[in-house]
Design a protein around this motif. Structure first.
Motif, PDB file in Angstrom:
ATOM      1  N   UNK A  14       9.637  24.799  63.685  1.00 40.83           N
ATOM      2  CA  UNK A  14       9.974  26.069  64.334  1.00 40.83           C
ATOM      3  C   UNK A  14      11.457  26.369  64.202  1.00 40.83           C
ATOM      4  N   UNK A  15      12.292  25.373  64.432  1.00 41.95           N
ATOM      5  CA  UNK A  15      13.738  25.580  64.325  1.00 41.95           C
ATOM      6  C   UNK A  15      14.159  25.921  62.904  1.00 41.95           C
ATOM      7  N   UNK A  16      13.399  25.457  61.929  1.00 45.62           N
ATOM      8  CA  UNK A  16      13.734  25.699  60.517  1.00 45.62           C
ATOM      9  C   UNK A  16      13.099  26.969  59.970  1.00 45.62           C
ATOM     10  N   UNK A  17      12.472  27.751  60.844  1.00 43.73           N
ATOM     11  CA  UNK A  17      11.957  29.051  60.420  1.00 43.73           C
ATOM     12  C   UNK A  17      10.461  29.233  60.501  1.00 43.73           C
ATOM     13  N   UNK A  18       9.697  28.141  60.478  1.00 47.68           N
ATOM     14  CA  UNK A  18       8.252  28.222  60.654  1.00 47.68           C
ATOM     15  C   UNK A  18       7.451  28.575  59.418  1.00 47.68           C
ATOM     16  N   UNK A  19       8.120  29.025  58.353  1.00 45.13           N
ATOM     17  CA  UNK A  19       7.419  29.435  57.131  1.00 45.13           C
ATOM     18  C   UNK A  19       8.139  28.851  55.913  1.00 45.13           C
ATOM     19  N   UNK A  20       7.359  28.249  55.023  1.00 45.83           N
ATOM     20  CA  UNK A  20       7.887  27.653  53.793  1.00 45.83           C
ATOM     21  C   UNK A  20       9.069  26.713  54.094  1.00 45.83           C
ATOM     22  N   UNK A  21       8.826  25.806  54.996  1.00 43.52           N
ATOM     23  CA  UNK A  21       9.858  24.835  55.360  1.00 43.52           C
ATOM     24  C   UNK A  21       9.685  23.587  54.490  1.00 43.52           C
ATOM     25  N   UNK A  22      10.762  23.173  53.837  1.00 40.83           N
ATOM     26  CA  UNK A  22      10.680  22.013  52.955  1.00 40.83           C
ATOM     27  C   UNK A  22      10.441  20.737  53.760  1.00 40.83           C
ATOM     28  N   UNK A  23       9.587  19.896  53.218  1.00 41.92           N
ATOM     29  CA  UNK A  23       9.274  18.631  53.876  1.00 41.92           C
ATOM     30  C   UNK A  23      10.532  17.781  54.054  1.00 41.92           C
ATOM     31  N   UNK A  24      11.403  17.802  53.062  1.00 44.86           N
ATOM     32  CA  UNK A  24      12.637  17.017  53.156  1.00 44.86           C
ATOM     33  C   UNK A  24      13.521  17.509  54.298  1.00 44.86           C
ATOM     34  N   UNK A  25      13.548  18.844  54.514  1.00 41.62           N
ATOM     35  CA  UNK A  25      14.362  19.399  55.595  1.00 41.62           C
ATOM     36  C   UNK A  25      13.810  18.977  56.956  1.00 41.62           C
ATOM     37  N   UNK A  26      12.500  18.910  57.075  1.00 42.06           N
ATOM     38  CA  UNK A  26      11.887  18.466  58.331  1.00 42.06           C
ATOM     39  C   UNK A  26      12.265  17.017  58.605  1.00 42.06           C
ATOM     40  N   UNK A  27      12.143  16.186  57.575  1.00 44.83           N
ATOM     41  CA  UNK A  27      12.484  14.771  57.739  1.00 44.83           C
ATOM     42  C   UNK A  27      13.954  14.599  58.124  1.00 44.83           C
ATOM     43  N   UNK A  28      14.842  15.359  57.470  1.00 45.13           N
ATOM     44  CA  UNK A  28      16.268  15.272  57.788  1.00 45.13           C
ATOM     45  C   UNK A  28      16.529  15.689  59.230  1.00 45.13           C
ATOM     46  N   UNK A  29      15.862  16.759  59.669  1.00 44.91           N
ATOM     47  CA  UNK A  29      16.058  17.239  61.042  1.00 44.91           C
ATOM     48  C   UNK A  29      15.603  16.204  62.065  1.00 44.91           C
ATOM     49  N   UNK A  30      14.609  15.402  61.687  1.00 45.51           N
ATOM     50  CA  UNK A  30      14.092  14.390  62.604  1.00 45.51           C
ATOM     51  C   UNK A  30      14.787  13.045  62.421  1.00 45.51           C
ATOM     52  N   UNK A  31      15.661  12.949  61.409  1.00 40.79           N
ATOM     53  CA  UNK A  31      16.336  11.687  61.142  1.00 40.79           C
ATOM     54  C   UNK A  31      15.390  10.625  60.628  1.00 40.79           C
ATOM     55  N   UNK A  32      14.375  11.050  59.860  1.00 44.54           N
ATOM     56  CA  UNK A  32      13.369  10.127  59.351  1.00 44.54           C
ATOM     57  C   UNK A  32      13.197  10.325  57.849  1.00 44.54           C
ATOM     58  N   UNK A  33      12.446   9.418  57.235  1.00 45.88           N
ATOM     59  CA  UNK A  33      12.125   9.563  55.827  1.00 45.88           C
ATOM     60  C   UNK A  33      10.902  10.463  55.687  1.00 45.88           C
ATOM     61  N   UNK A  34      10.723  11.030  54.510  1.00 44.31           N
ATOM     62  CA  UNK A  34       9.556  11.884  54.297  1.00 44.31           C
ATOM     63  C   UNK A  34       8.262  11.094  54.429  1.00 44.31           C
ATOM     64  N   UNK A  35       8.292   9.815  54.054  1.00 42.37           N
ATOM     65  CA  UNK A  35       7.086   8.994  54.184  1.00 42.37           C
ATOM     66  C   UNK A  35       6.717   8.779  55.641  1.00 42.37           C
ATOM     67  N   UNK A  36       7.715   8.592  56.487  1.00 41.31           N
ATOM     68  CA  UNK A  36       7.430   8.283  57.893  1.00 41.31           C
ATOM     69  C   UNK A  36       6.858   9.474  58.660  1.00 41.31           C
TER      70      UNK A  36
END
Length: 376
Positions: free
Chosen positions: A315-337
């Protein structure tokens, strides 16, 4: 509005063609059609409309809603014998074939009564696909002897089916295509956007599945969905009212339906000759928003803490077409996790992979709802 199929002309044309292949050419439809979309886009409505057209053409249908706690094969078998009445010329043969397939699954006869078994206890043996294939053949033979024109197996929520059931049916369908192409039958399903991934994990080949996405409605389709039913009742929508409804619905079929229903109420259930105006649509929006908010509350409540954390990041990153890597970075996690939370949210139909490596919310307004929760 519940039975409106506006914007699905291409899909219905496909079903009409397959109906002709089955009923007129008496041929087997080798590829399993899977229309997929997020919740609220009318998948089940589309499949029900296809079923009505099939029945109008003389076909017999088996409708199953897949459940992870049930065997898909057992569910289909449990309804297969009902495609012809007891006492018809080939019913005994059909019953025997269904019983044989049931034995292959390790369950008792399911002809007279529906039996729910967990997929863990009903994992198909090596002969289950063969037995299921023979049950389909017996069913089409019985249907034709009873005056029917063919068989359609319809599966709703196929992404929820057990893996062993998917494998058995997929192999049976593959064998029917090569060994018995004169079988007048087809398998048609609908599911969430992650359906191809689910089936891909269960079945090693994919050429027997034809995946097609269902998209939101175009502006003119929204207008037709609203103005068409009203016109048949002698009621007219003004241009301004339609334009407001188009903007507010964002092409989301469920919200279009809510808008139509609430506007009708705001107009006082208008008689023929009445007009639905922009002010009536404005008045209807509060009821629409309340019902959408209830949908959002249910989705939020169903999410685990890890899933809610991910939803908030999206939601904070816009809610539409959000890159998986950006989500992981925002959560301080790896994309696998974050994969497990991502998969669960997709299985629930809350997010979808709009394209590879990107995630989007499936319902308009959900981002704003989450951000309001954060503020409070």
């Amino acid at each position: 509005m519940a039975h409106s199929i506006v914007g699905r002309a291409a899909q219905l044309s496909y079903f009409d063609e397959r109906i002709q292949v089955i009923t007129q050419l008496r041929r087997f439809v080798a590829r399993v059609r899977v229309d997929h979309a997020s919740r609220g886009l009318g998948k089940t409505t589309l499949l029900r409309q296809a079923e009505r057209r099939m029945r109008a053409a003389g076909m017999r249908t088996v409708w199953v809603t897949a459940d992870p706690e049930e065997s898909l094969v057992a569910s289909v078998l449990g309804k297969l014998a009902s495609t012809v009445p007891p006492g018809s010329s080939r019913w005994d043969a059909l019953k025997a074939s269904v019983d044989s397939a049931s034995v292959s699954l390790g369950i008792p006869s399911i002809v007279e009564a529906s039996v729910t078994m967990s997929p863990q206890r009903t994992a198909p043996t090596a002969g289950a696909a063969e037995s299921f294939k023979q049950a389909i053949v017996a069913a089409t033979d019985a249907i034709e002897a009873d005056g029917g024109t063919g068989l359609a197996v319809l599966v709703d929520e196929i992404q929820a089916a057990d893996a062993s059931g998917l494998r058995a049916i997929a192999y049976a369908w593959q064998e029917l295509a090569s060994e018995r192409p004169s079988t007048p039958a087809g398998l048609f399903a609908v599911g969430l956007p992650n359906t191809s991934e689910v089936i891909g994990r269960a079945v090693t080949f994919s050429e027997r599945f034809d995946y097609r996405p269902l998209l939101g409605l175009a502006d003119e389709e929204v207008e037709l969905a609203l103005a068409g039913p009203a016109s048949s009742a002698g009621v007219r929508w003004t241009t301004d009212a339609l334009q407001l409804a188009v903007r507010e619905s964002e092409g989301y079929p469920h919200k279009v339906q809510l808008l139509g229903d609430e506007a009708w109420k705001a107009a006082g259930y208008p008689p023929a000759g009445s007009v639905i105006t922009e002010s009536m649509v404005t008045a209807a929006l509060s009821g629409v928003d309340e019902q959408m908010a209830e949908l959002f509350r249910a989705r939020w409540r169903s999410a685990s803490p890890a899933e809610r954390e991910m939803l908030l990041a999206i939601a904070r990153l816009g809610g539409t077409r959000v890159k998986r890597e950006e989500i992981a970075d925002a959560l301080g996690k790896s994309t696998r996790s974050i994969s497990s939370a991502r998969d669960r949210l997709m299985q629930k139909g809350i997010v979808e992979a709009s394209e590879f490596g990107f995630l989007s919310f499936t319902a308009p307004g959900f981002r704003e709802y989450i951000l309001r929760i954060e503020e409070n």
